[in-house]
Design an enzyme around this catalytic site. Sequence first.
Site, PDB file in Angstrom:
ATOM      1  N   ASP A   1      41.379  31.756  35.242  1.00 22.11           N
ATOM      2  CA  ASP A   1      40.861  33.057  35.684  1.00 22.11           C
ATOM      3  C   ASP A   1      40.427  33.765  34.395  1.00 22.11           C
ATOM      4  O   ASP A   1      40.198  33.099  33.371  1.00 22.11           O
ATOM      5  CB  ASP A   1      41.930  33.853  36.458  1.00 22.11           C
ATOM      6  CG  ASP A   1      41.357  35.087  37.160  1.00 22.11           C
ATOM      7  OD1 ASP A   1      40.644  34.919  38.151  1.00 22.11           O
ATOM      8  OD2 ASP A   1      41.603  36.213  36.701  1.00 22.11           O
TER       9      ASP A   1
ATOM     10  N   LYS B   1      48.892  33.669  42.540  1.00 22.66           N
ATOM     11  CA  LYS B   1      48.212  34.137  41.324  1.00 22.66           C
ATOM     12  C   LYS B   1      49.272  34.314  40.246  1.00 22.66           C
ATOM     13  O   LYS B   1      50.438  34.584  40.554  1.00 22.66           O
ATOM     14  CB  LYS B   1      47.503  35.468  41.567  1.00 22.66           C
ATOM     15  CG  LYS B   1      46.375  35.755  40.597  1.00 22.66           C
ATOM     16  CD  LYS B   1      45.087  35.035  40.982  1.00 22.66           C
ATOM     17  CE  LYS B   1      44.046  35.149  39.909  1.00 22.66           C
ATOM     18  NZ  LYS B   1      42.743  34.638  40.356  1.00 22.66           N
TER      19      LYS B   1
HETATM   20  P1  NDP Z   1      36.251  35.107  31.846  1.00 25.69           P
HETATM   21  O1  NDP Z   1      37.431  35.473  31.069  1.00 25.69           O
HETATM   22  O2  NDP Z   1      35.570  33.819  31.597  1.00 25.69           O
HETATM   23  O3  NDP Z   1      35.143  36.251  31.720  1.00 25.69           O
HETATM   24  C1  NDP Z   1      35.442  37.561  32.091  1.00 25.69           C
HETATM   25  C2  NDP Z   1      34.239  38.426  31.740  1.00 25.69           C
HETATM   26  O4  NDP Z   1      34.461  39.723  32.286  1.00 25.69           O
HETATM   27  C3  NDP Z   1      34.065  38.600  30.255  1.00 25.69           C
HETATM   28  O5  NDP Z   1      32.711  38.808  29.955  1.00 25.69           O
HETATM   29  C4  NDP Z   1      34.902  39.864  29.991  1.00 25.69           C
HETATM   30  O6  NDP Z   1      34.541  40.574  28.831  1.00 25.69           O
HETATM   31  C5  NDP Z   1      34.578  40.668  31.214  1.00 25.69           C
HETATM   32  N1  NDP Z   1      35.671  41.608  31.484  1.00 25.69           N
HETATM   33  C6  NDP Z   1      36.984  41.321  31.604  1.00 25.69           C
HETATM   34  N2  NDP Z   1      37.695  42.451  31.800  1.00 25.69           N
HETATM   35  C7  NDP Z   1      36.791  43.438  31.807  1.00 25.69           C
HETATM   36  C8  NDP Z   1      36.893  44.836  31.967  1.00 25.69           C
HETATM   37  N3  NDP Z   1      38.086  45.426  32.158  1.00 25.69           N
HETATM   38  N4  NDP Z   1      35.751  45.576  31.947  1.00 25.69           N
HETATM   39  C9  NDP Z   1      34.549  44.993  31.753  1.00 25.69           C
HETATM   40  N5  NDP Z   1      34.385  43.663  31.573  1.00 25.69           N
HETATM   41  C10 NDP Z   1      35.486  42.918  31.614  1.00 25.69           C
HETATM   42  O7  NDP Z   1      36.697  35.218  33.391  1.00 25.69           O
HETATM   43  P2  NDP Z   1      35.987  34.615  34.679  1.00 25.69           P
HETATM   44  O8  NDP Z   1      34.513  34.600  34.492  1.00 25.69           O
HETATM   45  O9  NDP Z   1      36.687  33.374  35.034  1.00 25.69           O
HETATM   46  O10 NDP Z   1      36.407  35.695  35.792  1.00 25.69           O
HETATM   47  C11 NDP Z   1      35.579  36.822  36.098  1.00 25.69           C
HETATM   48  C12 NDP Z   1      35.960  37.349  37.462  1.00 25.69           C
HETATM   49  O11 NDP Z   1      35.772  36.322  38.456  1.00 25.69           O
HETATM   50  C13 NDP Z   1      37.401  37.817  37.630  1.00 25.69           C
HETATM   51  O12 NDP Z   1      37.434  38.884  38.542  1.00 25.69           O
HETATM   52  C14 NDP Z   1      38.072  36.599  38.267  1.00 25.69           C
HETATM   53  O13 NDP Z   1      39.239  36.952  38.979  1.00 25.69           O
HETATM   54  C15 NDP Z   1      36.970  36.133  39.185  1.00 25.69           C
HETATM   55  N6  NDP Z   1      37.057  34.757  39.632  1.00 25.69           N
HETATM   56  C16 NDP Z   1      37.076  33.725  38.727  1.00 25.69           C
HETATM   57  C17 NDP Z   1      37.126  32.419  39.176  1.00 25.69           C
HETATM   58  C18 NDP Z   1      37.032  31.269  38.252  1.00 25.69           C
HETATM   59  O14 NDP Z   1      36.892  30.142  38.739  1.00 25.69           O
HETATM   60  N7  NDP Z   1      37.057  31.448  36.941  1.00 25.69           N
HETATM   61  C19 NDP Z   1      37.257  32.114  40.604  1.00 25.69           C
HETATM   62  C20 NDP Z   1      37.136  33.270  41.479  1.00 25.69           C
HETATM   63  C21 NDP Z   1      37.076  34.526  40.974  1.00 25.69           C
HETATM   64  P3  NDP Z   1      35.518  40.567  27.545  1.00 25.69           P
HETATM   65  O15 NDP Z   1      35.200  39.294  26.841  1.00 25.69           O
HETATM   66  O16 NDP Z   1      35.118  41.784  26.787  1.00 25.69           O
HETATM   67  O17 NDP Z   1      36.932  40.633  28.045  1.00 25.69           O
END
Ligand code: NDP
Length: 445
Positions: free
Chosen positions: A164, A124
């Site tokens: 991510d 990571k």
């Molecule tokens: P994105 O950046 O596309 O989206 C993240 C989302 O989560 C946004 O809506 C963001 O809101 C919100 N968010 C981020 N930080 C916080 C916080 N501290 N409190 C509340 N909301 C929050 O990321 P992903 O969708 O790619 O990733 C989401 C999750 O999935 C993570 O845990 C990641 O590790 C996991 N994941 C992702 C994969 C992938 O393929 N992308 C694979 C496996 C797991 P805001 O815009 O306000 O920051």
Amino acid sequence: MDAKQVLADLQRRFPNEPEYHQAVEEVLGTIEEEYNKHPEFDKVNLIERLCIPDRIYQFRVTWTDDKGNVQTNMGYRIQHNNAIGPYKGGIRFHKSVNLGILKFLAFEQTFKNSLTTLAMGGAKGGSDFSPRGKSSAEVMRFCQAFMLELYRHIGPDCDVPAGDIGVGGREVGYMFGAYKKYCRQFQGVLTGKGLEFGGSLIRPEATGYGTVYFLRAMLKTKGQEIAGKKVLISGSGNVAQYAAEKVLQLGGTVMTMSDSDGYIYDPDGIDRAKLDYIFDLKQVQRGRIKEYVEEYPNAKYVAGAKPWFEKADIALPCATQNELNEEAAKALVANGVIAVAEGANMPTTPDAIKVLQDAKVLYSPGKASNAGGVSVSGLEMAQNSQRLNWTSEEVDAKLLWIMENIHDNCVKYGTEADGYVNYVKGANVAGFMKVAKAMMAQGVF
Ligand code: NDP
């Protein structure tokens, strides 16, 4: 192994890394029994070698903003374990990023990647840089500066990063461009690339779709299906958007989505047209979820809160770590939620997991239910090596097979005496055994 002792030692040697300790504690607590059936593991101190990353790169990233100010951020890459394949794991750009968070994610990734059946080790990386509020030119300059350090440590058979939080197609494209420029090599070194330069169909959809495929398999064990169910989703990023899409395709109703400022609740459900609005809002306009209620006034926006207190049948946490706490889990149980499938990594706190498991709610940890993203990244690597592209149908069929196979493994290793499937235990034991056997065969390093 004495799990408590191992954890205490790690806490002493690596203080101020609570998320890393939390992830290790969850895994050790569930594999201890299986581990202790293998005295040969302990003879070579396998557990410490599996908990502590192989190596960590840490560097300063210097870039210039649009006003001409020179900015510095921290950059990291954790190469956790490559016993079963090249290091593989995403890159996170978010202001909260620190070493402890990335160590937890790299540790989890090692087990997740093992579960996929593909040849990928765990890693990571990331930075405390947040693309939010930055121009595309600033994001590009940052990505180029980040890669100026990282390119020395990665490669298609060594370490293959992906996206991510805060790292989507735009950021992967800029980082790939920089890697290519510095190395003068066109290689499959990042996944989540654009389709024109080696990306795989279904990669953007894979984590969200995979989470819902896993959810469907869990529900099937209870003779239930997604059709007709109300679903709470947190987040509105990559994972949340495509989880919502698959829920809709399978006949469920999405009631909520969120970002770090608050959540929206639509009593009429977020239908296809409304989801298209969210896709455009987040992917093109780069707007905030609260704008939804200006477009759809029947919905409400709740600032500074999480969606877990709304009534529904299913919850899919798809935003970030520790976003679903004990109080929220109690509310879900009281509201009759039958399943919680994690799209995010470690979104449910340990107290909350206990509440869900005690209530016999179907609950899957991210390392099982969100493994679809890295699985299709593995398929992207395979296509890059072959210099071939598979159709969406081929990739989607492989994704579905992988998710159902992970589900079967969780059932195999996690079914308890009363028939309840402890998916946490199932995923941890299944993921651990493969890595442990590979480490045993390869000698002591
Ligand atoms: P994105 O950046 O596309 O989206 C993240 C989302 O989560 C946004 O809506 C963001 O809101 C919100 N968010 C981020 N930080 C916080 C916080 N501290 N409190 C509340 N909301 C929050 O990321 P992903 O969708 O790619 O990733 C989401 C999750 O999935 C993570 O845990 C990641 O590790 C996991 N994941 C992702 C994969 C992938 O393929 N992308 C694979 C496996 C797991 P805001 O815009 O306000 O920051």
